[in-house]
Design a protein around this motif. Sequence first.
Motif, mmCIF file in Angstrom:
data_model
loop_
_atom_site.group_PDB
_atom_site.id
_atom_site.type_symbol
_atom_site.label_atom_id
_atom_site.label_comp_id
_atom_site.label_asym_id
_atom_site.label_seq_id
_atom_site.Cartn_x
_atom_site.Cartn_y
_atom_site.Cartn_z
ATOM 1 N N PRO A 61 -33.178 -16.020 -21.136
ATOM 2 C CA PRO A 61 -31.887 -16.374 -20.535
ATOM 3 C C PRO A 61 -31.344 -17.641 -21.191
ATOM 4 N N LEU A 83 -38.650 -12.371 -19.396
ATOM 5 C CA LEU A 83 -37.758 -11.501 -18.640
ATOM 6 C C LEU A 83 -37.544 -10.176 -19.361
ATOM 7 N N ILE A 84 -37.318 -10.262 -20.677
ATOM 8 C CA ILE A 84 -37.018 -9.042 -21.428
ATOM 9 C C ILE A 84 -38.229 -8.120 -21.467
ATOM 10 N N SER A 88 -28.374 -18.426 -14.780
ATOM 11 C CA SER A 88 -27.076 -17.785 -14.956
ATOM 12 C C SER A 88 -27.129 -16.883 -16.185
ATOM 13 N N GLY A 89 -26.630 -15.682 -16.047
ATOM 14 C CA GLY A 89 -26.575 -14.770 -17.198
ATOM 15 C C GLY A 89 -27.833 -13.948 -17.402
ATOM 16 N N ALA A 90 -28.892 -14.248 -16.652
ATOM 17 C CA ALA A 90 -30.159 -13.548 -16.877
ATOM 18 C C ALA A 90 -30.056 -12.071 -16.493
ATOM 19 N N LEU A 113 -28.332 -10.205 -19.218
ATOM 20 C CA LEU A 113 -29.250 -10.053 -20.354
ATOM 21 C C LEU A 113 -30.177 -8.872 -20.113
ATOM 22 N N LEU A 154 -19.265 -19.908 -15.930
ATOM 23 C CA LEU A 154 -20.505 -19.241 -16.319
ATOM 24 C C LEU A 154 -21.682 -19.731 -15.487
ATOM 25 N N GLY A 155 -21.491 -20.839 -14.772
ATOM 26 C CA GLY A 155 -22.573 -21.373 -13.953
ATOM 27 C C GLY A 155 -23.688 -21.992 -14.780
ATOM 28 N N GLU A 175 -30.114 -20.449 -20.411
ATOM 29 C CA GLU A 175 -30.539 -21.794 -20.027
ATOM 30 C C GLU A 175 -31.961 -22.104 -20.482
ATOM 31 N N TYR A 182 -23.332 -15.261 -22.885
ATOM 32 C CA TYR A 182 -24.657 -15.898 -22.759
ATOM 33 C C TYR A 182 -25.536 -15.584 -23.967
#
Lengths: 428, 310
Positions: A322, B89-90, B111-113, B116, A205-206, A324, A276
């Motif tokens: 996000p 971001l959203i 990561s994952g942004a 999302l 997943l980093g 993180e 996530y």
Amino acid sequence: MTSPPIIFTNARLIDPGTGYDGPGGLRVAGGVIEDVVRGGAEAADGADVVDCGGHVLAPGIVDMRVFVGEPGARHRESFRSAGEAAAAGGVTSFVAQPETDPPLDDPALVQFVLARAREAAHVRVHTMAALTRGLGGADMTEQQFLLDAGAVALTDGDHAVADAKVMRACMAYSRATGALIVHHPQEPSLSRGACATSGEFASRLGLTSVPAIAERMMLERDLTLAESTGARYHADMISTEAALSPLARAKEAGLSVTAGVSIHHLTLNEFDIADYRSFFKLAPPLRAEADREAVAEAMAGGLIDVIVSSHLPQDEEAKRLPFEEAAVGAVGLETFLPACLRLVHDGRLSLTRLFECAALTPAKILGLPGGRLEKGAPADLVLFDPDAPFVLDRWQLRARSKNTPFDRQRMQGRVLGTWVGGHRVFEG
Amino acid sequence: MFAHRHLLGIEQLSPSDISQILDLADGYVELNRQPEKRVAKLRGRTQINLFYEASTRTQASFELAGKRLGADVMNMAVQVSSVRKGETLIDTALTLNAMHPDLLVVRHQNSGAVALLSEKVNCAVLNAGDGRHEHPTQALLDALTIRRRKGRLQRLTIAICGDIANSRVARSNILCLNKMENRVRVIAPPTLLPSGVERFGVEVFTDMEEGLKGCDVVMMLRIQNERLTGAAVPSTREYFHRWGLTAEKLALAREDAIVMHPGPMNRGVEIDAEVADDLNRSVIREQVEMGVAVRMAVLELLAANLEDAA
């Protein structure tokens, strides 16, 4: 508290004090349990009668780890909303954590919090106070004054005390005050900034990650200090298999040491963060399935003493980020019972052991009455149907913040009623 | 049939998806070498490039790709926009969504942004790099480069060398090359290997000489300077000594091995200038050319799946 007498009939009693799991009833008067009847229920004579319909009647849950936003963050959780959530979850006593703004490092703040809680919550509220000033990990707080003000234990909450000299001083000094020292066993120099457990999955997943051994490292330090100082020590949450053998050794050596585990680490694992979803971002992070299994077994088998919700409300904004960058934590007061019942339905845990870890032992560790169904015990009770299925909708939660990882999941176990000191505080 | 709404990673692609993208991109390589480089595949479409991390080549490549297909391309300079004022971001995604873009190209430091963000918008989202997670178009352009140079994209031995732990390029390439049935090796100092890497389906080497033996492709990664001062590696010169690609080390690979690098390069840190500029071995500039073609192919495939009602 005074209340009219109540007779509970036709119940399946769970008494962790005696290990009894069988039919029976209770007579409650003056806020305490006046009589326990095993087997056939007695006749009612002018008192209020609660027909339990064969459902489970057990001592109310005592939750040792609940974050409330008072003072400083009432928009996340107030004592009123936390109290309602607790009552709905069958939690009749909870222990607030000192990570507030300002942190509870001063006796006046402890008194303020307890007064606010008494005024706003219908369940019993206790609080821990800070172990170090400002939760800074550098200078110890006034242990005696904090205990005198009503704190039941001392902890820095999610903040691990990195400095061994400070921790040693706090633990040594506690021998004079008798304070219970509660600590979050995570080596902070390894866990800083991490949001997942190191391993193949986090790497794919980093995500920044912390090795699972960070827990064992800090626990071993703490246990060594507990041995050398003789302090009463409680590890707030154990979540890894590697931490179990040091814990077992310390207990075998006769140290005054106990440990908890959260409902999330008992029922979820690292795969849950696959999409996530920030609701699964917890501290410590979710672990490998082998770890989850090992801690669940250690709890069922007696090595881990206490189950906590680790209720940590976060507002929507803090989680709409996000992974993180999102805030850590999950609410848990209302999901405590259905989460634990997953283990019961899987045949991994008995109801008597569940209530030993969720009510009797935490009460004992904290020096509180309760956690048992016996004559003279406070009438803090939960009545629930362990089988009732439902799909959890986070917007139906009573907690002010709705950050539960169980959203839209199938659960089993509905609370039908909660009583505190003989007063009904929830009707499901 | 390319049945994807977004391009979030290589993970979601099948081998046939990858081949389809590369086949289409092959055509665009030819087109891009003509004087007239424009086609009207994306006429009327709006493409927004939203880059939270500074990027010259990836952003330019996406911009050019969109323009050559006839789209209206807008670059959002995030560093000077409302994001600096604390917009999440959203919220940024919802704001942009209201402008009805068709294609959103996103790079983000977390990561994952990008995934999302893709849940919050109606348009197609292309991941131009998210944290340490994935950088799918880089892996696709690398695959195209290899396929054109080697004549195939299977049964090759490919070594990826450098900062594997922090590299999204490495992750996407490992996924892509494994899906296409190649033998993938990673070579790095132990401190720059992600934990659990041995379960990625790769062979792991900390000794570069060992790892390079018999390789068809040597893929070098950029290493950030801040990792070379004691945090992960003691010094730049020790890193170059052990893990820098030199002509001597490259001689251990197959005679016809090619050298790749996603750029920008640190000559004298992870790669010797002599190797980087050796036109017989280095395909680094070709990778840039393939980048535009691959991005054109992906934009076209995703645009074809857009619902016009959006």
